[in-house]
Enzyme design. Structure first.
Site, mmCIF file in Angstrom:
data_model
loop_
_atom_site.group_PDB
_atom_site.id
_atom_site.type_symbol
_atom_site.label_atom_id
_atom_site.label_comp_id
_atom_site.label_asym_id
_atom_site.label_seq_id
_atom_site.Cartn_x
_atom_site.Cartn_y
_atom_site.Cartn_z
ATOM 1 N N TYR A 563 0.816 -1.232 0.000
ATOM 2 C CA TYR A 563 0.000 0.000 0.000
ATOM 3 C C TYR A 563 0.840 1.268 0.000
ATOM 4 C CZ TYR A 563 -2.623 -3.723 2.410
ATOM 5 O OH TYR A 563 -3.175 -4.921 2.800
ATOM 6 N N HIS A 564 1.959 1.242 -0.711
ATOM 7 C CA HIS A 564 2.796 2.437 -0.710
ATOM 8 C C HIS A 564 2.960 3.053 -2.097
ATOM 9 C CE1 HIS A 564 4.952 0.593 3.059
ATOM 10 N NE2 HIS A 564 3.758 1.069 3.346
ATOM 11 N N PRO A 565 1.928 3.139 -2.916
ATOM 12 C CA PRO A 565 2.155 3.747 -4.224
ATOM 13 C C PRO A 565 2.607 5.194 -4.052
ATOM 14 C CG PRO A 565 -0.200 3.573 -3.792
ATOM 15 C CD PRO A 565 0.518 2.805 -2.708
#
Ligand SMILES: Cc1cc2nc3c(=O)[nH]c(=O)nc-3n(C[C@H](O)[C@H](O)[C@H](O)COP(=O)(O)OP(=O)(O)OC[C@H]3O[C@@H](n4cnc5c(N)ncnc54)[C@H](O)[C@@H]3O)c2cc1C
Ligand SMILES: *[C@@H]1O[C@H](CO)[C@@H](O)[C@H](O)[C@H]1NC(C)=O
Ligand SMILES: *[C@@H]1O[C@H](CO)[C@@H](O)[C@H](O)[C@H]1NC(C)=O
Length: 840
Positions: A563-565
């Protein structure tokens, strides 16, 4: 890449079993919500919650408009409204935080709920192959606090080199020495040993603690880490390589989102207006290429508001580039295709997409060394139970304070990375759980794992003691991109993360999985007979367990975004053709427009992204204050502007609107976290068949229960054979005893004098020292048809006036079958000798 049939019979059975457990899951969640309402006013925090500024009373012009109240936007709103001369408007598409989001253990529950944008990537042949439709799920917060309300709360700053690299790319002022003060500015560290440490600070808005609850297995894994030659240290301090108990953005053990940390304390300032449910559709740009305001919609009403100084885009890595493109800023060719007039050709918008991915399914079984029935790792049945709720509500402790996806973590080096550089290439999440431990209720749903894969990997080991060591690739070389689907601001963009498109990435990932295996071979874990789950991903059965091919196959199938775009509006110097913003975060080619959020990160940091993004917003706030120092803009924002939107003229000296505290709607707040419940019921194969087949019967009583003839025989059998989810778990009893000898559930007819009967029990659950963990559920004795009868949720009904309940004495649950053969599952609440019944 070989693949598998996602629609096997096992998968269907597994899915059916999970469906049955949704309703009891909802029931327990409602009790939790109710318990918070009654016992934990500190969590409801009704006085300090951010209040929505009424639509009609918004000004027509502000000094600064911030789009998006996420990790970055909340910080900006606080810091910029510190100047009482600046009027600041914060627009957020989502709602206020859900009370339940404060409970750490509910972290995975929030995904796919109403506070999640629920993005999906486009299908791929190279990754997420075990996910439904081969699409990865990309949750993002749609709520005050943004993704910091959904995240796993891990506080990681990254590696010093990350920032020095940014600076060496031409981003002046972003080296480690320059950013460290901004990490410290936010921070209020409450881990005693770091309080007098030059890397940390106390007194900031953002509280950092260790998680308040730890499962015993986590200590063992840390021990194994030391045996493997790593130190336990502060990975946010001088050296990053090593193991640690997780640092977390929690306060008194509860989630500390940026809304809680930064917005609540600022929200009573008169010069800060916060408007929720307000989706910005476009940034308005004039002929001089100056951003002068935004167009947004709230509850169907459209509105234009101007900004005299600037518009700041903090809509996150997916929607900031989306909004730029919708407003005519992006690759001109792409915009023209969609009929959007290109104001500035900035080809970098939406490109340079980077994300952290992990290999899922890397779970290990072990033997619980406790013989008295106490869990050694996370088990949903003991955590989400009446005992767990009581611990949480009254004693303010217990396993609901655990964030079981990473109670600890490590930064380690594969053979591709020189350890002397202190630039680890793999992060390990140490999770005292695996997807078998929640019965498929949450982890499976959050990741979108398909039924066949879940069934194959986990059904046979449901609730057997497990942990996971999840390897995460820290510095991916692959780059993805996103594009507009169409010119509609309500369409989610097309997301192509291109994971593993650079072949080095999959090699490093496979090595990371080997380090996890080495860890498991250390004495501390050997002692517990730790061993890999022998079941292989159904897409990878052709390969030998732990072979290179197998690990690579598993990484491509069980691909998990962490979840780190970031990187989609990258910061860079003017001569960098991919740069979207300059090092002061101003959009190239447009005046008075900045982007401040994860999208400006040029190269992803070596760790989780929340803390770096908060740092970026802190630093940006100072830059904005500097840039507007002594610049007069008043004439751009006349005091007497068009007042048509105002019902009554509001001056700044006027009192803010009276605070109205509505009683919470417990059922709705909770049910919105279970969107699948409705969906599953709607598509319940048995119910559909019944509806099609039978005419409405006169005898209603019969009608509620679908006849078991409609249920395929195998399913009936399989569900009956797997009683786990419909049983209770009692620490002091044999495992999965479906009817524990538990005094909590033996009063069908109101409260006897509890103290006489059970002298060890005080007048209140709070005084029970050794609470029984139980899951009030449909017991194994109840035939399947009765379970169906209960799959129709009814609203919470309070008999007598619920408002008058101040101090309930205790809860009680009961289950059974009525004389008509119908299932009965009730919850009562007692207060001052009065009985209140909660009907589910
Ligand atoms: C499930 C999950 C787990 C994570 N775990 C961790 C972790 O443990 N540790 C960690 O460090 N990081 C974690 N992260 C990542 C981290 O939370 C994010 O990187 C960070 O919160 C992003 O901050 P942001 O300000 O860029 O965007 P966001 O926080 O996503 O904020 C964007 C905001 O803008 C709003 N918005 C979007 N479009 C519009 C519009 N058109 N109009 C109005 N408002 C709009 C959104 O609703 C949202 O509130 C996790 C993320 C997720 C989703
Ligand atoms: C079970 O045993 C362990 C280890 O001795 C102990 O820590 C734990 O408290 C015990 N549990 C109960 C319920 O007695
Ligand atoms: C609760 O949810 C129902 C169904 O979704 C909805 O009709 C109702 O308006 C909601 N009530 C409140 C107070 O939000």
């Amino acid at each position: 890449m070989s693949t598998h049939d996602p629609t096997t019979l096992r998968g269907l059975l597994s899915n059916t079993r999970i469906t049955f457990s949704l309703l009891p899951g909802l029931g327990i969640m409602i009790i939790l919500r109710m318990a918070i309402h009654l016992y934990r006013p500190d969590i409801e925090d009704a006085e300090n919650r951010v209040r929505d500024h009424p639509f009609e009373q918004l000004y027509d012009c502000y000094d600064i408009i911030i789009v998006g109240a996420g990790s970055a936007g909340a910080v900006l709103a606080n810091r910029l409204s510190e100047n009482p001369d600046w009027k600041v408007l914060l627009l957020e598409a989502g709602q206020d935080e859900n009370v339940l989001s404060e409970v750490p253990v509910l972290f995975p529950v929030l995904q796919t709920s109403s506070v999640d944008w629920q993005f999906l990537t486009e299908p791929s042949d190279g990754y997420c192959l075990s996910m439904v439709e081969r699409k990865c799920r990309w949750p993002r917060g749609k709520v005050l606090g943004g993704s910091s309300v959904l995240n796993a709360m891990l506080y990681i700053r990254g590696n010093k080199r990350d920032y020095d690299n940014w600076e060496s790319m031409g981003n002046v002022g972003w080296g480690y020495e320059s950013v460290l003060p901004y990490f410290r500015k936010s921070e209020d560290i409450r881990i005693p040993e770091h309080q007098n440490d030059p890397y940390h600070a106390t007194g900031g808005y953002l509280t950092v603690e260790n998680f308040a609850f730890e499962h015993p297995i986590t200590r063992k894994i840390l021990e194994a880490g030391e045996q493997l030659g790593y130190s336990i240290r502060d990975v946010n301090g001088e050296i990053q390589t090593g193991f640690t108990r997780s640092h977390a953005t929690v306060r008194a053990g509860l989630r500390c989102s940026t809304a809680k940390a930064f917005l609540r304390p600022a929200s009573k300032r008169k010069n800060l207006h916060v408007s929720v449910h307000s989706l910005v559709e476009k940034i308005l740009i004039d002929e001089q290429k100056t951003a002068y305001g935004v167009k947004f919609k709230k509850h169907g009403q459209e509105r234009i508001i101007r900004a005299s100084k600037e518009v700041i885009l903090s809509a996150g890595s997916i929607q900031s580039p989306q909004l730029l493109m919708l407003s005519g800023i992006g690759e001109a060719e792409h915009l023209k295709e969609l009929g959007i007039y290109p104001i500035v050709n900035l080809p970098g918008v939406g490109k340079n997409l980077q994300d952290h991915i992990a290999m899922g399914g890397h779970s290990f079984l072990f033997d619980n060394p406790y013989t008295n029935g106490t869990e050694y790792c996370f088990n949903i049945n003991s955590v989400i139970s009446i005992g767990g709720l009581v611990d949480f509500s009254v004693n303010k402790n217990g396993p609901l304070y655990s964030m079981m996806e990473a109670e600890a973590m490590a930064f380690v080096n594969t053979k591709y990375q020189d350890p002397s550089e202190d630039y680890p290439d793999i992060q390990l999440f140490i999770a005292p759980t695996a997807d078998n431990m929640d019965g498929g209720l949450f982890g499976k749903r959050a990741n979108g794992l398909d039924d066949a894969t879940y069934a194959e990997l986990y059904e046979e080991i449901l609730y057997d003691s497990s942990f996971s060591i999840v390897p995460l690739l820290l510095r991916p070389k692959s780059r993805g991109y996103l594009k507009l689907r169409d010119a509609n601001p309500y369409s989610p963009p097309l997301i192509y993360p291109n994971y593993f498109s650079n072949p080095d990435d999959i090699k490093v990932m496979a090595e990371g999985a080997r380090i996890a295996q080495e860890l498991v071979n250390q004495p501390a874990l050997r002692e517990l007979n730790a061993r890999p789950n022998p079941r292989r991903n159904p897409g990878c059965t052709a390969y030998e367990l732990m072979s290179d091919e197998h690990l690579e196959c598993q990484a491509r199938h069980h691909t998990l975004t962490i979840y780190h775009p970031v990187g989609t509006c990258a910061m860079g110097p003017a001569d960098d053709p991919g740069a979207v913003v300059d090092p002061r975060l101003k959009v190239y080619g447009i005046k008075n427009l900045r982007v401040v959020d994860g999208s400006v990160i040029p190269i992803i940091t070596n760790g989780n992204t929340n803390a770096p993004i908060i740092m970026i917003a802190e630093k940006a706030s100072d830059m904005i204050k500097e840039d507007w120092y002594e610049v007069i803009t008043e004439e751009l924002c006349p005091v007497e502007v068009d007042n048509t939107y105002r019902q009554s003229k509001v001056t700044e000296d006027e009192e803010p609107t009276k605070i109205q505290l509505n009683p919470p709607n417990l059922f709705n707040e909770t049910a919105c976290l279970f969107p699948l419940l409705d969906e599953k019921l709607a598509s319940n194969p048995f119910q559909n068949k019944k509806d099609k087949k039978s005419e409405p019967k006169k005898d209603n009583k019969q009608d509620i229960v679908p006849s078991s003839e409609n249920i395929p025989k195998q399913i009936l059998k399989s569900v009956a054979r797997k009683p786990h989810l419909h049983s209770s778990y009692n620490h002091l009893q044999r495992k999965f005893n479906s009817r524990p000898q538990n005094p909590l559930r033996i009063y069908p007819y109101g409260p006897p004098n509890i103290q006489n009967q059970y002298p060890n029990y005080g007048s209140n659950y709070g005084q029970i020292h050794n609470p029984f963990y139980q899951y009030p559920k449909l017991g194994r004795r109840n035939p399947l048809k009765n379970i169906f009868a209960n799959l129709q949720p009814k609203p919470l009904v309070y008999y007598n006036n619920m408002d008058t309940i101040k101090d309930p004495v205790y809860y009680e649950t009961s289950e059974g079958i009525t004389p008509e053969g119908k299932m009965k599952c009730k919850i009562w609440l007692y207060n001052n000798g009065k009985k209140y019944e909660v009907v589910l």
